[in-house]
Design a protein around this motif. Structure first.
Motif, mmCIF file in Angstrom:
data_model
loop_
_atom_site.group_PDB
_atom_site.id
_atom_site.type_symbol
_atom_site.label_atom_id
_atom_site.label_comp_id
_atom_site.label_asym_id
_atom_site.label_seq_id
_atom_site.Cartn_x
_atom_site.Cartn_y
_atom_site.Cartn_z
ATOM 1 N N ALA A 37 -0.156 -42.322 -14.841
ATOM 2 C CA ALA A 37 1.022 -43.213 -15.461
ATOM 3 C C ALA A 37 1.487 -42.755 -17.014
ATOM 4 C CB ALA A 37 1.114 -44.658 -15.249
ATOM 5 N N MET A 38 0.373 -42.612 -17.767
ATOM 6 C CA MET A 38 0.519 -42.362 -19.246
ATOM 7 C C MET A 38 0.851 -40.841 -19.302
ATOM 8 S SD MET A 38 0.159 -45.064 -20.640
ATOM 9 C CE MET A 38 0.874 -45.966 -19.630
ATOM 10 N N GLU A 42 8.231 -39.996 -20.120
ATOM 11 C CA GLU A 42 9.691 -40.462 -20.030
ATOM 12 C C GLU A 42 9.599 -42.109 -19.745
ATOM 13 O OE1 GLU A 42 13.299 -39.513 -17.350
ATOM 14 O OE2 GLU A 42 12.598 -37.850 -18.421
ATOM 15 N N GLN A 43 8.801 -42.408 -18.863
ATOM 16 C CA GLN A 43 8.726 -43.760 -18.374
ATOM 17 C C GLN A 43 7.861 -44.459 -19.369
ATOM 18 O OE1 GLN A 43 7.553 -44.341 -14.573
ATOM 19 N NE2 GLN A 43 7.594 -46.673 -14.572
#
Length: 82
Positions: A37-38, A42-43
């Motif tokens: 995830a890291m 963008e998120q």
């Protein structure tokens, strides 16, 4: 089917607080998902502000959730982000 417990994990934004929990089979799987995830800038644009914590367990047989004292696993600063 064999009953199991899945860990419940929350990403903590040090500026805001804990996000809704997610279930993973183990601490290792949760950390792997967090590292992945890291990489999504963008998120998750402020990598250094995020941490993953274990916050409980859920029985796959009964659906019962048991909270635990939040346990720090790792932070975004610990992830190698290219």
């Amino acid at each position: 089917m064999q009953a199991m417990n899945n860990g419940l994990y929350s990403i903590r934004d040090t500026k805001i607080g804990y996000q809704p929990p997610m279930a993973f089979q183990s601490d290792g799987v949760a950390c792997r998902a967090f590292r992945t995830a890291m990489k999504d800038k963008e998120q998750w644009p402020y990598t250094e502000d995020y941490e993953i914590w274990k916050v409980g367990e859920m029985s796959t047989e009964t659906g019962l959730i048991e909270a635990c004292m939040p346990t720090y696993l790792m932070g975004g600063k610990d992830c190698v982000v290219e």
